[in-house]
Design a protein around this motif. Sequence first.
Motif, mmCIF file in Angstrom:
data_model
loop_
_atom_site.group_PDB
_atom_site.id
_atom_site.type_symbol
_atom_site.label_atom_id
_atom_site.label_comp_id
_atom_site.label_asym_id
_atom_site.label_seq_id
_atom_site.Cartn_x
_atom_site.Cartn_y
_atom_site.Cartn_z
ATOM 1 N N PRO A 1 0.802 -1.232 0.000
ATOM 2 C CA PRO A 1 0.000 0.000 0.000
ATOM 3 C C PRO A 1 0.831 1.277 0.000
ATOM 4 C CG PRO A 1 -0.180 -1.164 2.105
ATOM 5 C CD PRO A 1 0.494 -2.092 1.155
ATOM 6 N N ALA A 2 2.097 1.184 0.374
ATOM 7 C CA ALA A 2 2.960 2.363 0.341
ATOM 8 C C ALA A 2 3.239 2.811 -1.092
ATOM 9 C CB ALA A 2 4.272 2.074 1.064
ATOM 10 N N PHE A 3 2.982 1.931 -2.061
ATOM 11 C CA PHE A 3 3.277 2.241 -3.461
ATOM 12 C C PHE A 3 2.031 2.068 -4.331
ATOM 13 C CE2 PHE A 3 7.129 0.433 -1.463
ATOM 14 C CZ PHE A 3 7.904 1.580 -1.459
ATOM 15 N N LYS A 4 0.901 2.471 -3.790
ATOM 16 C CA LYS A 4 -0.378 2.337 -4.475
ATOM 17 C C LYS A 4 -0.334 2.966 -5.868
ATOM 18 C CE LYS A 4 -5.247 3.674 -4.108
ATOM 19 N NZ LYS A 4 -6.264 4.399 -3.297
ATOM 20 N N GLY A 5 -0.833 2.241 -6.858
ATOM 21 C CA GLY A 5 -0.929 2.755 -8.218
ATOM 22 C C GLY A 5 0.355 2.676 -9.020
ATOM 23 N N LEU A 6 1.400 2.082 -8.435
ATOM 24 C CA LEU A 6 2.690 2.025 -9.105
ATOM 25 C C LEU A 6 3.092 0.577 -9.393
ATOM 26 C CD1 LEU A 6 4.618 4.643 -6.930
ATOM 27 C CD2 LEU A 6 3.542 5.016 -9.165
ATOM 28 N N ALA A 7 3.975 0.430 -10.337
ATOM 29 C CA ALA A 7 4.616 -0.850 -10.612
ATOM 30 C C ALA A 7 6.110 -0.576 -10.722
ATOM 31 C CB ALA A 7 4.086 -1.469 -11.893
ATOM 32 N N PHE A 8 6.903 -1.634 -10.547
ATOM 33 C CA PHE A 8 8.348 -1.441 -10.507
ATOM 34 C C PHE A 8 9.067 -2.524 -11.299
ATOM 35 C CE2 PHE A 8 6.595 0.607 -6.792
ATOM 36 C CZ PHE A 8 7.264 1.821 -6.760
ATOM 37 N N GLY A 9 10.252 -2.170 -11.760
ATOM 38 C CA GLY A 9 11.086 -3.117 -12.470
ATOM 39 C C GLY A 9 12.546 -2.889 -12.144
ATOM 40 N N SER A 10 13.365 -3.859 -12.501
ATOM 41 C CA SER A 10 14.784 -3.825 -12.166
ATOM 42 C C SER A 10 15.617 -4.012 -13.421
ATOM 43 C CB SER A 10 15.105 -4.942 -11.162
ATOM 44 O OG SER A 10 16.496 -5.036 -10.931
ATOM 45 N N ASN A 11 16.681 -3.219 -13.543
ATOM 46 C CA ASN A 11 17.666 -3.383 -14.624
ATOM 47 C C ASN A 11 19.013 -3.698 -13.994
ATOM 48 O OD1 ASN A 11 19.936 -1.332 -16.067
ATOM 49 N ND2 ASN A 11 19.041 -2.905 -17.359
ATOM 50 N N ALA A 12 19.598 -4.820 -14.378
ATOM 51 C CA ALA A 12 20.882 -5.247 -13.823
ATOM 52 C C ALA A 12 21.986 -5.102 -14.862
ATOM 53 C CB ALA A 12 20.802 -6.688 -13.335
ATOM 54 N N ALA A 13 22.956 -4.233 -14.580
ATOM 55 C CA ALA A 13 24.191 -4.192 -15.362
ATOM 56 C C ALA A 13 25.098 -5.228 -14.733
ATOM 57 C CB ALA A 13 24.808 -2.798 -15.323
ATOM 58 N N ALA A 14 25.090 -6.419 -15.299
ATOM 59 C CA ALA A 14 25.576 -7.600 -14.600
ATOM 60 C C ALA A 14 26.800 -8.220 -15.269
ATOM 61 C CB ALA A 14 24.453 -8.629 -14.519
ATOM 62 N N ASN A 15 27.292 -9.271 -14.658
ATOM 63 C CA ASN A 15 28.542 -9.890 -15.108
ATOM 64 C C ASN A 15 28.433 -10.521 -16.486
ATOM 65 O OD1 ASN A 15 28.008 -13.008 -14.654
ATOM 66 N ND2 ASN A 15 27.199 -11.970 -12.858
ATOM 67 N N TRP A 16 27.233 -10.818 -16.951
ATOM 68 C CA TRP A 16 27.076 -11.376 -18.294
ATOM 69 C C TRP A 16 26.842 -10.286 -19.345
ATOM 70 C CZ3 TRP A 16 23.578 -11.953 -14.305
ATOM 71 C CH2 TRP A 16 22.336 -11.312 -14.468
ATOM 72 N N GLY A 17 26.847 -9.031 -18.944
ATOM 73 C CA GLY A 17 26.597 -7.932 -19.868
ATOM 74 C C GLY A 17 27.750 -7.711 -20.841
#
Length: 475
Positions: free
Chosen positions: A185-201
């Motif tokens: 409920p602290a983030f009502k109406g929102l969605a989130f995603g993650s981008n990883a600059a990772a070791n396989w990049g």
Amino acid sequence: MCQGDDPNCRDFETHRLDFRTGLAKERRAFLKSGFAASGGAAALATAGISLVPPALAQASAARAAGGPRLHSLPANAETVHWGYFSKSLAPRLEVNSGDYVTIETLTHHANDDAERMVQGDPGAESVFLWTKDKKGVMRRGAGPGDGGGLGVHICTGPVAVRGAEPGDVLEVRILDVAPRPSANPAFKGLAFGSNAAANWGFHYKDLLTGDKPREVVTIYELDATGSRNWASAVYNFRWVPVTDPTGKVHPTIDYPGLPVDHGRTERRFGVLKNIRVPIRPHFGTMGLAPKEAEVVNSIPPSYTGGNIDNWRIGKGATMYYPVAVPGALLSVGDPHASQGDSELCGTAIECSLTGTFQVVLHKKADLGGTPLDGLDFPMIETAEDWVMSGFSYPNYLAELGPDAQNAIFAKSSIDLAMRDAFRKMRGFLMGEKGLTEDEAISLMSVAVDFGITQVVDGNWGVHAIIKKNVFAGQA
């Protein structure tokens, strides 16, 4: 109004069910429309915007006994498989040709910020459950035991299509895609995603500044109600060694679903300030079970689809897949809010999504003389384009021998993927559009766009795009 994201609403469960299964009023109306009831393939073919000619569309529609039905497949620990495809997986749903399916998908990166992407979401909580004594989903990958991280994507399914047999083609229309709202409920109406600059990049060994090498995760925010069409960065953090619930330390991002403890990270807010990333929600991994191996790593794409990672596989697109095993066994996962061609640093904006699809089975016996006859690779069609997916090895499981699932990661190249995309487009232009080889080669140089699909999935990809309006004069 509550969109299934306000736990304080007295009708929270009803609203959330409506949102997550796609049974909102406007979607129900569409699915009951004349287009759906008549099997829209015939209409599309008549309009000249589909690879499916009218006779094939009618033959396929005739098998939809009783008209299309709408099904839903939620994402939870009982309905997903993590990190692999398998011809032996028991279907989580069985449908008829022509049916509609609303499928929930979860990003395997949700634990990068569990507060925003897991907390309060029963389906996600069941999948990401991991204590010293128990995992919600044990097998994570194609390796022995629990997979060992050899494969990373959470895939919902498989969905079996009645009557599907090797040699058939499965048409999958993506009718709608929506972000999964945060249940906190602290983030009502929102969605989130993650981008990883990772070791396989692709960038990992070519850094200029700071500590080298390093892995950096950026968390992005989206509007879950659809009122804005862009994402913005919330914060980023350097990956720090993660100790999993069994006590094993992970210095790098080397296992799917690692629970990040933000008490140990330094979160840098205000990154990418005032930058708006246009969202184009799509499914990075979608495809059918291959026949060549019992358990197949979800990372390298192949002839039955899988982890193609092309942002064009979103709302309004149609996929065509060659069926390799009985039932076809369609799975969907690796949902993305946005991605550029190349997926350069390792991932897209990995964001849980819900999609509504229509599946149409085209039988081998009906394919003769049609553009789908002999199709042996996944093909993308949009309202404006035909897209060929080229890979370093079109069917690496068959081409690279018993050790294919390891060998592919050392053998990929853009040169090989470009050659495959060129050959597929040449074959399409000669076979479907009736061009000579010389005509096809000329047209490819002046009217076909070749792009790098991805350079991070073991079996690298190049796509070739031809605009449909190039052929307007042939009508």
